[in-house]
Structure formats: structure tokens, C-alpha cells
Design an enzyme around this catalytic site. Structure first.
Site, PDB file in Angstrom:
ATOM      1  N   TYR A  16       0.980  -1.174   0.005  1.00  0.00           N
ATOM      2  CA  TYR A  16       0.064  -0.059   0.083  1.00  0.00           C
ATOM      3  C   TYR A  16       0.744   0.977   0.061  1.00  0.00           C
ATOM      4  CZ  TYR A  16      -3.188   3.507   2.135  1.00  0.00           C
ATOM      5  OH  TYR A  16      -3.923   4.529   2.501  1.00  0.00           O
ATOM      6  N   THR A  64     -13.195   5.642   8.814  1.00  0.00           N
ATOM      7  CA  THR A  64     -14.216   4.986   8.009  1.00  0.00           C
ATOM      8  C   THR A  64     -14.305   3.665   8.572  1.00  0.00           C
ATOM      9  OG1 THR A  64     -12.388   4.318   6.507  1.00  0.00           O
ATOM     10  CG2 THR A  64     -13.419   6.191   5.911  1.00  0.00           C
ATOM     11  N   ASP A  65     -15.220   2.984   8.436  1.00  0.00           N
ATOM     12  CA  ASP A  65     -15.652   1.600   8.749  1.00  0.00           C
ATOM     13  C   ASP A  65     -14.273   0.558   8.557  1.00  0.00           C
ATOM     14  OD1 ASP A  65     -18.031   2.292   9.782  1.00  0.00           O
ATOM     15  OD2 ASP A  65     -19.179   1.521   8.194  1.00  0.00           O
TER      16      ASP A  65
HETATM   17  N1  LIG Z   1      -9.467   5.592   6.292  1.00  0.00           N
HETATM   18  C1  LIG Z   1      -8.136   5.981   6.392  1.00  0.00           C
HETATM   19  O1  LIG Z   1      -7.615   6.007   7.389  1.00  0.00           O
HETATM   20  C2  LIG Z   1      -7.147   6.454   5.455  1.00  0.00           C
HETATM   21  C3  LIG Z   1      -6.110   6.797   5.756  1.00  0.00           C
HETATM   22  C4  LIG Z   1      -5.127   7.494   4.700  1.00  0.00           C
HETATM   23  C5  LIG Z   1      -5.477   7.593   3.307  1.00  0.00           C
HETATM   24  N2  LIG Z   1      -6.832   6.971   3.123  1.00  0.00           N
HETATM   25  C6  LIG Z   1      -7.098   7.051   1.781  1.00  0.00           C
HETATM   26  O2  LIG Z   1      -8.510   7.384   1.497  1.00  0.00           O
HETATM   27  C7  LIG Z   1      -9.090   6.731   0.646  1.00  0.00           C
HETATM   28  C8  LIG Z   1     -10.434   6.046   0.711  1.00  0.00           C
HETATM   29  O3  LIG Z   1     -10.134   5.306   2.005  1.00  0.00           O
HETATM   30  P1  LIG Z   1     -11.538   4.746   2.702  1.00  0.00           P
HETATM   31  O4  LIG Z   1     -11.188   4.571   3.931  1.00  0.00           O
HETATM   32  O5  LIG Z   1     -12.536   5.747   2.705  1.00  0.00           O
HETATM   33  O6  LIG Z   1     -11.616   3.213   2.237  1.00  0.00           O
HETATM   34  P2  LIG Z   1     -13.130   2.332   2.042  1.00  0.00           P
HETATM   35  O7  LIG Z   1     -14.172   3.023   2.902  1.00  0.00           O
HETATM   36  O8  LIG Z   1     -12.962   1.323   2.357  1.00  0.00           O
HETATM   37  O9  LIG Z   1     -13.577   2.900   0.406  1.00  0.00           O
HETATM   38  C9  LIG Z   1     -12.917   2.226  -0.627  1.00  0.00           C
HETATM   39  C10 LIG Z   1     -13.690   2.045  -1.832  1.00  0.00           C
HETATM   40  O10 LIG Z   1     -12.971   1.525  -2.911  1.00  0.00           O
HETATM   41  C11 LIG Z   1     -13.772   0.553  -3.493  1.00  0.00           C
HETATM   42  N3  LIG Z   1     -12.967  -0.292  -4.255  1.00  0.00           N
HETATM   43  C12 LIG Z   1     -12.421  -1.330  -3.130  1.00  0.00           C
HETATM   44  N4  LIG Z   1     -11.912  -2.426  -4.289  1.00  0.00           N
HETATM   45  C13 LIG Z   1     -12.083  -1.652  -5.623  1.00  0.00           C
HETATM   46  C14 LIG Z   1     -11.826  -2.401  -6.796  1.00  0.00           C
HETATM   47  N5  LIG Z   1     -11.199  -3.524  -6.917  1.00  0.00           N
HETATM   48  N6  LIG Z   1     -12.168  -1.406  -7.825  1.00  0.00           N
HETATM   49  C15 LIG Z   1     -12.908  -0.539  -7.639  1.00  0.00           C
HETATM   50  N7  LIG Z   1     -13.238  -0.077  -6.588  1.00  0.00           N
HETATM   51  C16 LIG Z   1     -12.894  -0.464  -5.322  1.00  0.00           C
HETATM   52  C17 LIG Z   1     -14.864   0.348  -2.475  1.00  0.00           C
HETATM   53  O11 LIG Z   1     -16.018   0.001  -3.004  1.00  0.00           O
HETATM   54  P3  LIG Z   1     -16.429  -1.616  -3.493  1.00  0.00           P
HETATM   55  O12 LIG Z   1     -15.984  -2.474  -2.337  1.00  0.00           O
HETATM   56  O13 LIG Z   1     -17.892  -1.633  -3.490  1.00  0.00           O
HETATM   57  O14 LIG Z   1     -15.834  -1.749  -4.793  1.00  0.00           O
HETATM   58  C18 LIG Z   1     -14.879   1.695  -1.766  1.00  0.00           C
HETATM   59  O15 LIG Z   1     -16.084   2.465  -2.326  1.00  0.00           O
HETATM   60  C19 LIG Z   1      -8.153   5.846  -0.138  1.00  0.00           C
HETATM   61  O16 LIG Z   1      -7.263   6.179  -0.998  1.00  0.00           O
HETATM   62  C20 LIG Z   1      -7.028   5.559   1.153  1.00  0.00           C
HETATM   63  O17 LIG Z   1      -5.967   4.998   0.780  1.00  0.00           O
HETATM   64  C21 LIG Z   1      -7.575   6.603   3.975  1.00  0.00           C
END
Ligand SMILES: NC(=O)c1ccc[n+]([C@@H]2O[C@H](COP(=O)([O-])OP(=O)(O)OC[C@H]3O[C@@H](n4cnc5c(N)ncnc54)[C@H](OP(=O)(O)O)[C@@H]3O)[C@@H](O)[C@H]2O)c1
Ligand SMILES: *[C@@H]1O[C@H](CO)[C@@H](O)[C@H](O)[C@H]1NC(C)=O
Ligand SMILES: *[C@@H]1O[C@H](CO)[C@@H](O)[C@H](O)[C@H]1NC(C)=O
Ligand SMILES: *[C@@H]1O[C@H](CO)[C@@H](O)[C@H](O)[C@H]1NC(C)=O
Length: 292
Positions: free
Chosen positions: A183, A220-221
Site C-alpha cells: 500500500y 471509515t468503517d
Molecule cells: N481511512 C483511512 O484511515 C485513510 C488514511 C489514509 C488514506 N486513506 C485513503 O483514503 C481513500 C479512501 O479510503 P476509505 O477509508 O474511505 O476506504 P473504504 O471506505 O474502504 O472505501 C474504498 C472504496 O474503494 C472501492 N473499491 C475497493 N476495491 C475496489 C476495486 N477493486 N475496484 C474499484 N473500487 C474498489 C470500495 O467499493 P467496493 O468494495 O464496492 O468496490 C469503496 O468504495 C483511499 O485512497 C485511502 O488510501 C484512508
């Protein structure tokens, strides 16, 4: 004195310009009204919150992810919240053909594109790196390569609109991060690619902004489940995070920092890198690659 002229004055200039621009602009939600925006990974988490904010601001949105059922709900909520229009296209970003065709479809649905928000990631287990090159490949393809493919497919539309590319990254895209090596690599790759392309655009006078967003832990969940009992840090709210990303994109900032610690942007801002980038650029003969 020669040293002053050659080095110190340009550096001073850069930083004055930087502070002038960052202090002088203010975000207004109207900036997004009627704008045509793509949000990837918008079935849940930060992506879904961004779609909701954009809807409240009156933007047109096209959202994507794999789960069609979840996307349908996001689209109907967006319409209730006041989106100018809202559509979804379901598919996996493991498939580069889908990634490319999705951008074209979204452009047709909205009659162009103003902002491309790249946010999706593949599932990321917290684990020591082991004999799993497949995981590394999938992570690089979904988290990095599909971003490249989509930004290339969107460029003609973004040039027409003086639009913006917004790339959602992480502190793990700036510092070493055990248990998420693949990642982390994919997020570093985004920084290398999009920061380099930003320099090319500025030299070639392509008026498409590129905003890389460096996020700390967000509630996020998915993230709360994954870090449970393994990584202890204060999580920030996804709603505010989503808004900060949109603000940074609308203000055409190069980077957005969003973390529970105010020290993070200070520590990761890296003036050494900016100075190196400025001086290295002087050594290139870029003229040769620019069409006049
Ligand atoms: N949450 C954190 O702590 C955190 C920290 C730093 C950075 N970020 C960044 O923030 C962004 C969002 O994170 P989040 O926590 O909101 O994640 P999340 O809630 O798990 O959402 C991930 C999204 O990506 C989609 N996804 C997963 N696999 C996929 C695939 N193969 N093709 C297309 N879509 C796919 C999922 O939908 P489906 O499963 O329906 O495809 C979902 O809509 C990411 O870039 C992450 O690196 C998050
Ligand atoms: C990849 O996506 C394209 C366009 O959506 C589709 O036609 C093709 O069947 C997909 N390939 C695979 C292996 O699913
Ligand atoms: C884009 O910016 C140029 C100046 O760089 C301007 O002439 C043009 O009208 C703008 N186009 C749009 C669609 O805003
Ligand atoms: C680039 O586009 C933005 C947004 O339309 C506009 O505000 C800005 O003036 C443009 N910059 C240049 C140099 O044309």
C-alpha cells in the site's frame, strides 16, 4: 552577492509566492455548483462523503466502485441532497479497460469533466510482507496504475475545462509504514508520478491542477476494522476529511494535509524537496518537448 542573486532571491520568491497564494484564496461552496465531478471508490467511506458534499454544493457527480447496490443508494441520496445530476457506473479498477471506458462514459453522462477525484483502493490487510507478490501487483494496479489510466483518459476533457485532478493519498505515501508495504509503495508511486506530471503541465502551460491529499487515520468503517488492536492513533472524522479534499481541489492546491496532528504538514512539507525541484528544473532543456 552573486550567490544571493542566484540562490537566495529565487528561494525567497518561491516562498513569498507560496504564502501569498495560500493566504489569499478562500473556499466557497458555490465554486462547485454545476461542476462535473467523478468520484471513485464512492460506495462507502471518504469517497461517499465526498459525493454527498458535492451533491449539497450542487455539482454533477458520477460515482464508481464495485458494489452496484451501494452505488444506487449513494446516487439517490445525492439527488435528494441537491446534486445537479447523479449517476453511477459499477466495475472493478483491477480492469484497466474498465477504468479507461468509465472515464469516457462519465464524460458523456455529464457533457465534459471539471474534476477527477481518484480515491479507491484495493483491500489492504495489515500484515508483514510475505511471499505474496500477487498482493503487491494487485495493489500497484488498483491503487496506482488505474489512477494513471484514468487521468490520461480524462486529460482532453480536463484541458477543455481548465479542470483538476485530485489524488487521495496517505501519510504512508510519504513515510515508511510497516505492515502495509505494498500500500505504501502504491501511494509513494502516486506522489512520484503526479508530482512529476504537475511540473510538466506547468512548463507546458497545461492548465490542469493536480492536488495530492495526504491523510492521517480517518474513521471509515474499513480503516477502523483494519487497525483495531494493531495501530493506535487518533482517527479524524471522514465528513470533514472529505470536505478538506474537495476544498484543496477547488483551490487548485498542490497538496492537502489532513491529520489529527497539526505537526504533520510541518514535518512532511519538505522545503528541501521543493528547493531541489526548483533548481533541478533549471538544468533541463524542456523547450525541446513543448509544442508552441
Ligand atoms: N481511512 C483511512 O484511515 C485513510 C488514511 C489514509 C488514506 N486513506 C485513503 O483514503 C481513500 C479512501 O479510503 P476509505 O477509508 O474511505 O476506504 P473504504 O471506505 O474502504 O472505501 C474504498 C472504496 O474503494 C472501492 N473499491 C475497493 N476495491 C475496489 C476495486 N477493486 N475496484 C474499484 N473500487 C474498489 C470500495 O467499493 P467496493 O468494495 O464496492 O468496490 C469503496 O468504495 C483511499 O485512497 C485511502 O488510501 C484512508
Ligand atoms: C474489463 O472491462 C471491459 C469494459 O467494461 C469489459 O468489456 C471486459 O469484459 C472486462 N474484462 C474482464 C476480464 O472482466
Ligand atoms: C481556461 O483558461 C484560459 C486561460 O488560461 C481561458 O482563456 C479559457 O477561457 C478558460 N476556459 C474555461 C472553460 O474556463
Ligand atoms: C487556469 O484555470 C483556472 C480555473 O479556470 C483559472 O482560474 C486560472 O486563471 C487559469 N490560469 C491560467 C494561467 O490560465
Amino acid at each position: 552577492m552573486a550567490f544571493m542573486k542566484k540562490y537566495l532571491l529565487p528561494i525567497l520568491g518561491i516562498f513569498l509566492a507560496y504564502y501569498y497564494y495560500s493566504a489569499n484564496e478562500e473556499f466557497r461552496p458555490e465554486m462547485l455548483r454545476g461542476k462535473r465531478v467523478i468520484v471513485t471508490g464512492a460506495s462507502k467511506g471518504i469517497g461517499r462523503e465526498m459525493a454527498y458534499h458535492l451533491a449539497r454544493m450542487g455539482a454533477h457527480v458520477v460515482v464508481t466502485a464495485r458494489s452496484e447496490e451501494a452505488l444506487k443508494k449513494v446516487v439517490s441520496s445525492c439527488l435528494e441532497l441537491g446534486a445537479s445530476s447523479a449517476h453511477y457506473v459499477a466495475g472493478t479498477m483491477e480492469n484497466m479497460t474498465f477504468a479507461e471506458q468509465f472515464v469516457a462514459k462519465a464524460g458523456k453522462l455529464m457533457g465534459g469533466l471539471d474534476m477527477l477525484i481518484l480515491n479507491h483502493i484495493t483491500n489492504t490487510p495489515l500484515t508483514l510482507i510475505c511471499n505474496d507478490a500477487h498482493l503487491v501487483r494487485r495493489t500497484m494496479e488498483v491503487n496506482f496504475l488505474s489512477y494513471v489510466v484514468m487521468s490520461m483518459a480524462a486529460l482532453p476533457m480536463l484541458k477543455q475545462s481548465n479542470g483538476s485532478i485530485v489524488v487521495v493519498s496517505s501519510i504512508a505515501g510519504k513515510v515508511a509504514s510497516p505492515l502495509v508495504a505494498a500500500y505504501s509503495a502504491s501511494k509513494f508511486a502516486l506522489d512520484g508520478f503526479f508530482s512529476s506530471v504537475r511540473v510538466e503541465y506547468s512548463v507546458a502551460k497545461v492548465n490542469v491542477s493536480i492536488t495530492v491529499c495526504i491523510l492521517g487515520l480517518i474513521d471509515t468503517d474499513t480503516a477502523m476494522t483494519v487497525v483495531d488492536g494493531v495501530f493506535n492513533a487518533k482517527a479524524s472524522p471522514k465528513e470533514e476529511c472529505a470536505l478538506e479534499i474537495i476544498k484543496g481541489g477547488a483551490l487548485r492546491q498542490n497538496e492537502v494535509y489532513y491529520d489529527s496532528s497539526a505537526l504533520t504538514p510541518l514535518l512532511l512539507g519538505n522545503p528541501g524537496r521543493k528547493i531541489m525541484e526548483f533548481f533541478l528544473l533549471q538544468k533541463y532543456n524542456m523547450e525541446r518537448f513543448i509544442n508552441h
